[in-house]
Design a protein around this motif. Structure first.
Motif, PDB file in Angstrom:
ATOM      1  N   LYS A 189      -4.310  -5.304 -18.014  1.00  0.00           N
ATOM      2  CA  LYS A 189      -4.573  -4.074 -17.531  1.00  0.00           C
ATOM      3  C   LYS A 189      -4.654  -2.870 -18.586  1.00  0.00           C
TER       4      LYS A 189
ATOM      5  N   GLU B  74     -11.692  -3.598  -4.913  1.00  0.00           N
ATOM      6  CA  GLU B  74     -12.367  -2.376  -4.173  1.00  0.00           C
ATOM      7  C   GLU B  74     -11.474  -1.851  -3.194  1.00  0.00           C
TER       8      GLU B  74
ATOM      9  N   LYS C  69      -8.884   0.302  -0.638  1.00  0.00           N
ATOM     10  CA  LYS C  69      -7.498   0.558  -0.579  1.00  0.00           C
ATOM     11  C   LYS C  69      -6.330  -0.194  -1.232  1.00  0.00           C
ATOM     12  N   ILE C  70      -6.799  -1.541  -0.693  1.00  0.00           N
ATOM     13  CA  ILE C  70      -5.591  -2.682  -1.259  1.00  0.00           C
ATOM     14  C   ILE C  70      -5.613  -2.947  -2.561  1.00  0.00           C
TER      15      ILE C  70
ATOM     16  N   LYS D 283      -6.229  -0.445  -4.691  1.00  0.00           N
ATOM     17  CA  LYS D 283      -6.037   0.870  -5.492  1.00  0.00           C
ATOM     18  C   LYS D 283      -5.037   0.804  -6.458  1.00  0.00           C
ATOM     19  N   SER D 284      -3.884   0.239  -6.460  1.00  0.00           N
ATOM     20  CA  SER D 284      -2.745   0.399  -7.501  1.00  0.00           C
ATOM     21  C   SER D 284      -3.363  -0.114  -8.615  1.00  0.00           C
ATOM     22  N   CYS D 285      -4.098  -1.340  -8.488  1.00  0.00           N
ATOM     23  CA  CYS D 285      -4.368  -2.338  -9.528  1.00  0.00           C
ATOM     24  C   CYS D 285      -5.542  -1.534 -10.357  1.00  0.00           C
TER      25      CYS D 285
ATOM     26  N   ILE E  81      -5.811   1.675 -10.525  1.00  0.00           N
ATOM     27  CA  ILE E  81      -5.083   2.784 -11.171  1.00  0.00           C
ATOM     28  C   ILE E  81      -4.543   2.484 -12.386  1.00  0.00           C
ATOM     29  N   ARG E  82      -3.786   1.142 -12.373  1.00  0.00           N
ATOM     30  CA  ARG E  82      -3.130   0.665 -13.591  1.00  0.00           C
ATOM     31  C   ARG E  82      -3.961   0.275 -14.509  1.00  0.00           C
TER      32      ARG E  82
ATOM     33  N   SER F  51      -5.619   3.507 -15.850  1.00  0.00           N
ATOM     34  CA  SER F  51      -4.390   4.291 -16.692  1.00  0.00           C
ATOM     35  C   SER F  51      -4.315   3.560 -18.012  1.00  0.00           C
TER      36      SER F  51
ATOM     37  N   GLN G 253      -6.162   9.835  -9.432  1.00  0.00           N
ATOM     38  CA  GLN G 253      -6.002   9.901  -8.176  1.00  0.00           C
ATOM     39  C   GLN G 253      -6.982   9.810  -7.156  1.00  0.00           C
TER      40      GLN G 253
ATOM     41  N   ALA H 228     -10.615   4.368  -6.117  1.00  0.00           N
ATOM     42  CA  ALA H 228     -10.751   3.557  -4.866  1.00  0.00           C
ATOM     43  C   ALA H 228     -10.697   4.375  -3.495  1.00  0.00           C
ATOM     44  N   GLU H 229     -11.147   5.628  -3.753  1.00  0.00           N
ATOM     45  CA  GLU H 229     -11.292   6.377  -2.590  1.00  0.00           C
ATOM     46  C   GLU H 229     -13.002   6.946  -2.384  1.00  0.00           C
TER      47      GLU H 229
ATOM     48  N   PHE I 234      -0.892  -6.716  -8.614  1.00  0.00           N
ATOM     49  CA  PHE I 234      -1.474  -5.321  -8.640  1.00  0.00           C
ATOM     50  C   PHE I 234      -0.680  -4.443  -9.434  1.00  0.00           C
ATOM     51  N   HIS I 235       0.570  -4.820 -10.168  1.00  0.00           N
ATOM     52  CA  HIS I 235       1.202  -3.789 -11.009  1.00  0.00           C
ATOM     53  C   HIS I 235       1.795  -4.462 -12.174  1.00  0.00           C
TER      54      HIS I 235
ATOM     55  N   LEU J  50       1.413  -6.441 -16.040  1.00  0.00           N
ATOM     56  CA  LEU J  50       0.612  -6.428 -17.354  1.00  0.00           C
ATOM     57  C   LEU J  50      -0.193  -5.206 -17.583  1.00  0.00           C
ATOM     58  N   GLY J  51       0.518  -3.752 -17.101  1.00  0.00           N
ATOM     59  CA  GLY J  51      -0.339  -2.605 -17.370  1.00  0.00           C
ATOM     60  C   GLY J  51       0.908  -1.671 -17.971  1.00  0.00           C
ATOM     61  N   ASP J  52       0.513  -0.419 -17.971  1.00  0.00           N
ATOM     62  CA  ASP J  52       1.115   0.380 -18.801  1.00  0.00           C
ATOM     63  C   ASP J  52       2.530   0.805 -18.212  1.00  0.00           C
TER      64      ASP J  52
ATOM     65  N   SER K 260       1.775   4.618  -8.823  1.00  0.00           N
ATOM     66  CA  SER K 260       0.411   4.314  -8.898  1.00  0.00           C
ATOM     67  C   SER K 260      -0.361   5.208  -8.131  1.00  0.00           C
TER      68      SER K 260
ATOM     69  N   GLU L 133      -4.676   7.331   3.088  1.00  0.00           N
ATOM     70  CA  GLU L 133      -4.545   6.830   1.684  1.00  0.00           C
ATOM     71  C   GLU L 133      -3.114   6.572   1.384  1.00  0.00           C
TER      72      GLU L 133
ATOM     73  N   PHE M 202       0.858   1.930   0.839  1.00  0.00           N
ATOM     74  CA  PHE M 202       1.563   1.215   1.754  1.00  0.00           C
ATOM     75  C   PHE M 202       2.361   0.268   0.969  1.00  0.00           C
TER      76      PHE M 202
ATOM     77  N   GLN N  55      -7.239  -0.963   5.969  1.00  0.00           N
ATOM     78  CA  GLN N  55      -8.018  -0.076   5.643  1.00  0.00           C
ATOM     79  C   GLN N  55      -9.016  -0.717   4.684  1.00  0.00           C
TER      80      GLN N  55
END
Lengths: 72, 262, 345
Positions: free
Chosen positions: B95, B181, B183-184, B186-188, B190-191, B194, B229, B232-233, C106-107, C109-111, C121, C130, C133, C188
């Motif tokens: 990432k 793409e 919500k699901i 979103k965290s990835c 962001i990572r 970032s 922030q 993904a919104e 999802f988390h 291999l990142g920074d 995140s 938002e 979850f 969502q």
């Protein structure tokens, strides 16, 4: 926020490491003193209760101390 | 006791035949319902796109390296239209963006800006866009050609625009993850952003193909941290639209990004 | 039963149970995978694993939660309760695969360290749509882990039945967290009404069955009329009790089970020492009161488990006068012998 979470995770790691040490202590001599039914149990059973021991080790450590105090 | 139900004792070998019949009648329908549940969930699911990530297949790409506004390799004759020039966006392993890797390579090999080079990487392709993941990180440079460095082409004019859409990370979106793409994911996203992967703003108008814009600050600076922030919104972005090195850009002030009320 | 512990006390019933359990899980996992490959060939393997294990775990959780009320409503469902802990541990394992894959996907291999990234995140904790979850999923997994880690009888004994039961009631909290995790996560993105319909249906089923079972239990308890005389409370005609059967009562805060057998009546505490099962709904088999949940046994005249076992129930004085059973709800120490009341004379 990242700093707070990092600290909490570190504390959790320390807690689990202490739990592992207590588990080893219990396996080597203490478990039977606390619960006679654990006598003659194999490694399968010991492995099965390990995750729980890592979580609830303070309870068992306390009981071990109480038992040692009793036998003295 | 009302009705004489059979008394079940689990540690005995057999259960009463009437009890077994009672349970059979209720358990067998469950085994029929389970695959039907699976079918319903799959049929009702949002479809995936056909974007691709050539995972495990590292190949070479030859072209001219440009580091600004975002790191790209200007390649002739690759992609969907042989003979046409394509600008492949470079991204790092995991990432992370490609800047750190390219800077590391340049420390050893000297400046590569405008030079024709061959890079090793893994192809990511979707919706007419191609990216290269520098899978081997600082070992990704295969060759530097001796031809002199090429100047960056003239900058195109900028127009002020206000668009609605979603900020994505292009690495996941164009083929590495599905879905990449919403919500699901979103965290990835962001990572990834970032970690330096250029944020890409997707504008989807009805009955028109999607347009993709790399987001940068008003002076071309990276605004990855500032927009995190909003990733993904559904957002509205106001800025200056242009095109450089094959990619659409919007130069925007992060304060000019607002959430779209549903 | 206080003989030395084994890893799993296997028997024929448990083997069948687990066969059907894992047969069902594998059926769901494989049919989900096959349908995905047929209808959505562009799916990636990570997305497939994450979704398949989520669906299997969540479906299994609904079955687990339905077993309790079903058994209260109809004792013929009791075999499902007998080995319910295997359902729980299996559900945790599926949820663990889902959680670990999701965290890596999802988390990693990142920074940021993945376990920190889960919480930091997405920081929109003040929004509903938002809401992060994945944080909810993390805490639900933690609860399920604690339950799986303490599912062996060793923990029942060493944490004590009350603390153990309270810990395992955490499943309801985990269920609530998972519902919101699904509602603010997958739902969502998936916009088809079938997803919301299934979520609501599942919850309605679990909540509805619990309410129905609670209502029936209240009706049962309300049907007891007790008269008091010299410390003894009237239970009812001895003829109303079937031979070798029990009757549960609640008098003065005491949960009591009265049994009729071999022309005699005895009373012991209604709560099994194993997992707090309803002794009064059990039967006398080979001279022993047998708990309907897992078959733990106690002698009716002193509440003691037959040797080599050593569980003990509190016992109660009981009389039969003119065909009516009377019980003194003041408990005697666990294991105290009380001469059974003779039905005739």
């Amino acid at each position: 926020m990242e700093a707070t979470i990092s600290i909490l995770l570190l504390l959790l790691l320390v807690y689990l490491i202490l739990g592992a040490m207590v588990a080893l202590l219990l396996y080597s001599r203490g478990l039977q003193q606390i619960d006679e039914a654990t006598a003659d149990t194999g490694w399968g059973f010991k492995l099965l209760i390990l995750p729980g021991l890592l979580c609830f080790w303070p309870l068992f450590l306390m009981r071990l101390f109480k038992q040692s105090a009793k036998t003295k | 006791m009302k009705k004489e139900n059979p008394f079940y004792i689990g540690w005995q070998n057999e259960m009463a035949p009437s009890q077994r019949k009672f349970l059979k009648r209720r358990i067998i329908p469950i085994f029929i319902l389970l695959p039907l549940l699976a079918l319903l969930l799959v049929m009702a699911q949002r479809p995936f796109n056909g974007f691709s990530f050539d995972f495990g297949n590292v190949k070479t790409f030859t072209g001219i390296y440009h580091s600004t506004p975002v790191p790209v390799l200007e390649v002739l004759g690759e992609g969907e239209r042989p003979g046409a020039t394509e600008f492949l966006l470079l991204v790092g392993y995991g990432k992370f963006g490609a800047e750190g890797i390219m800077e590391g390579i340049e420390e050893k090999e000297g400046k590569l800006e405008g030079k024709k080079i061959t890079l090793r990487g893994t192809q990511i392709q979707g919706d007419g866009k191609t990216l290269i993941e520098l899978t081997e990180q600082e070992n990704s440079l295969a060759k530097v050609f001796t031809a002199p460095a090429v100047q960056n082409p003239q900058k195109m004019a900028r127009t002020e625009v206000t668009y609605s859409g979603e900020i994505l990370d292009p690495k996941c979106y164009f083929g590495v993850m599905k879905p990449a793409e919403g919500k699901i994911h979103k965290s990835c996203a962001i990572r990834c952003i970032s970690g330096g992967i250029p944020p890409v703003f997707r504008v989807q108008k009805e009955n028109a193909p999607a347009e993709y814009f790399v987001l940068l600050g008003p002076d071309g600076e990276k605004i990855n941290r500032e927009i995190l922030q909003h990733v993904a919104e559904p957002v509205q972005i106001k800025g200056m639209r242009t095109q450089e090195n094959g990619w659409n850009i919007i130069y925007t002030n992060p304060q000019a990004i607002s959430l779209l009320e549903e | 039963m206080s003989v030395n512990y084994t890893t799993v006390l296997w028997n024929t019933q448990k083997k069948w149970y687990d066969l059907l359990l894992w047969g069902g899980i594998l059926l769901l996992l494989f049919s989900f995978a096959i349908f995905q490959i047929i209808f959505h060939p562009d799916i990636t393997i990570e997305t497939l694993i994450i979704r398949a294990t989520a669906v299997a775990a969540f479906t299994l959780l609904h079955f687990i939660l339905l077993i309790g009320p079903l058994c209260r409503l109809d004792s013929r469902f009791l075999p499902l309760l007998y080995n319910r802990r295997h359902l729980g541990v299996s559900m945790f394992l599926l949820a663990l695969v889902h959680g670990v894959f999701s965290i890596i996907q999802f988390h990693a291999l990142g920074d940021t360290f993945p376990l920190v990234s889960i919480f930091t995140s997405n920081q929109n904790y003040q929004s509903i749509s938002e809401f992060p979850f994945q944080t909810l999923g993390f805490f639900a997994l933690l609860i399920l882990f604690l339950m799986a880690a303490t599912s062996h009888d060793f923990w029942l004994k060493n944490l004590g039945p009350k603390a153990w039961k309270n810990l395992h009631m955490g499943v309801y909290f985990a269920y609530a967290l998972i519902i919101v995790h699904v509602a603010t996560g997958a739902l969502q993105y998936e916009s088809h009404p079938a997803y919301w319909a299934l979520l609501v249906l599942g919850f309605a089923l679990v909540a509805g069955m619990h309410l129905w079972a609670a209502w029936r239990e209240r009706q049962k308890l309300a049907a007891q009329n007790v008269l008091e005389q010299a410390g003894f409370y009237e239970v009812g005609p001895v003829a109303d009790l079937s031979e070798n059967c029990g009757k549960p009562l609640f008098i003065n805060g005491e949960n009591i089970a009265v049994f009729k057998y071999e022309g005699k009546v005895s009373a012991v505490n209604n709560v099994c020492k194993h997992q707090m099962g309803p002794i009064g709904e059990g039967k006398i088999i080979d001279g022993c009161i047998t708990c309907p949940w897992h078959g733990y046994q106690y002698l009716p005249e002193n509440g003691q488990s037959p040797p080599p076992f050593n569980e003990k129930l509190t016992t109660y004085e009981v009389k039969v006068l003119e065909g009516i059973i009377w019980v003194n709800p003041h408990p005697k120490a666990a294991g105290t012998y009380i001469a059974p009341a003779k039905i005739n004379g």
